[in-house]
Design a protein around this motif. Sequence first.
Motif, short mmCIF file in Angstrom:
data_model
loop_
_atom_site.label_atom_id
_atom_site.label_comp_id
_atom_site.label_asym_id
_atom_site.label_seq_id
_atom_site.Cartn_x
_atom_site.Cartn_y
_atom_site.Cartn_z
N ALA A 64 0.81 -1.22 0.00
CA ALA A 64 0.00 0.00 0.00
C ALA A 64 0.85 1.27 0.00
O ALA A 64 0.52 2.24 -0.69
CB ALA A 64 -0.93 -0.01 1.21
N ILE A 65 1.94 1.28 0.76
CA ILE A 65 2.75 2.50 0.86
C ILE A 65 3.29 2.94 -0.50
O ILE A 65 3.15 4.12 -0.87
CB ILE A 65 3.88 2.34 1.90
CG1 ILE A 65 3.30 2.30 3.32
CG2 ILE A 65 4.89 3.50 1.79
CD1 ILE A 65 4.33 2.04 4.41
N LEU A 115 0.47 4.48 -2.43
CA LEU A 115 0.14 5.81 -1.91
C LEU A 115 1.22 6.83 -2.31
O LEU A 115 0.90 8.01 -2.58
CB LEU A 115 0.02 5.77 -0.39
CG LEU A 115 -1.20 5.00 0.17
CD1 LEU A 115 -1.11 4.88 1.68
CD2 LEU A 115 -2.50 5.69 -0.25
N LEU A 127 0.37 8.03 -5.70
CA LEU A 127 -0.68 9.06 -5.67
C LEU A 127 -0.10 10.41 -5.25
O LEU A 127 -0.44 11.46 -5.81
CB LEU A 127 -1.78 8.65 -4.70
CG LEU A 127 -2.73 7.53 -5.16
CD1 LEU A 127 -3.69 7.16 -4.03
CD2 LEU A 127 -3.52 7.97 -6.39
N GLY A 149 7.62 8.23 2.25
CA GLY A 149 7.21 6.86 1.95
C GLY A 149 8.32 5.85 2.21
O GLY A 149 8.09 4.80 2.83
#
Length: 495
Positions: free
Chosen positions: A9-10, A13, A16, A34
């Motif tokens: 997920a990191i 993200l 994004l 991150g």
Amino acid sequence: MIRLSIFVAIPLLMMLGLWAARNMKQIRAVMVTGASLLLAHAIYIVFAYLSERAAGNTAEMLFTASHVWYESLNIHYAVGVDGISVVMLLLSAIIVFTGVFASWRMNPLPKEFFLWFCLLSSGVFGFFISVDLFTMFLFYEVALIPMYLLIGVWGSGRKEYSAMKLTLMLMGGSAFILMGILGIYFGAGATSMNLMDLAKLSIPVELQRIFFPMTFVGFGVLGALFPFHTWSPDGHASAPTAVSMLHAGVLMKLGGYGCFRVAMYLMPEAAHEQAWIFLVLTATGVVYGAFAAIVQKDLKYINAYSSVSHCSLVLFAILMMTKTSSTGAILQMLSHGLMTALFFALIGMIYGRTHTRDIREMGGLMKVMPFLAVAYVIAGLANLGLPGLSGFIAEMTIFVGAFEVNDVFHRTLTIIATTSIVITAVYILRLVGKMLYGKVQDEHHLNLPDATWDERVAVIGLVLPIAGLGLFPLIFSNIIQHSVIPVIAQLVTHY
């Protein structure tokens, strides 16, 4: 599930965040935040894993979770980690973190570069946490695909040729892996692609003889299995610094991990029957890679062929099928990942100043850029196996474990493989002497600056774990050994 899925997920993200970023300052902020979170979470997972084991949890995989993806074939998003996965996650996080600082001044198109870099990272982390074969394969592909653009757009030299060669050869390996996975699933009459469930089933030996070499070669292509290694030197030589670090430091480890976790674990009878073929190939790769490094003049090609030798040693140790050699193989994956990432980072930093990678045009850099030069010496000493650094404990564990196999064939190959230690010492000491000491070859080099603060962060972030692994190896070998035992037990049971 959330505890491990954070690793996937990191990076998503981060992508994004990069998409929303409007300037270099924001891009750097996203990447540092991150990468720092990934490293912190990897360290947390190591301690959580150790805590679970200390509390008496003897399960083969910890922190497991599963969610149905494709019900017809019973494909799950299934995650879990053991000691091998945990150290690979830590390695990946360290290299992603240091790779960000090594690419601090990336130009051109920094946003697009880091977007692909994050996608590659997501695939690597997803691969190491997956216990479902199809999900593992999916993340494997996600990790490979960005390499084409990262080399083809941001690389140097014959970058289009290198990117295409790498992609075609690794995709060929992927085709073998997919056929092997489907062969395992249908051959075992399985109702699940979960690795632990498949290990309890018995695949007919006739089918193992077909699908074991497919799977081993498929993963072995990425692990620089001789003679399918030829993409590696060109790919490394053309890749930008951070991509070389991640590629050699982590991506190539997917090959050894897959060979051990999938091919050897699930098809033990064929592994015993056909191991001698791959042992000959890997022993050849160990010595060939070291000899090839001696004759190179380009810094990246020297390190690329050195990587072929060291990654071949990983596969060689796995095929010896002893607990000691297999533990050594994982230690070697960890050690090589750290020291080759350090090498490529330093090569990129030196090239950025001298604008050459030809060792014949360098000399006396120790007096010009002492920080980078000392770090290069440390990387070289780790590579040739100096006691106190990571390379020594990894290689010695491999050779001791390999020599435990008490027959002429295996011991002869082990002796041949050990000659790589001497050959490695030759090209490392020659390289260090030529490049760092002696007379400065180009007077323009006298005015070159030493490492900047961001480069120092990247270098120190790799030197510390190299020294830590060398000085405190039992911490890591104890984590790894517990997870090697089930695979070795499977191999011994079916011998």
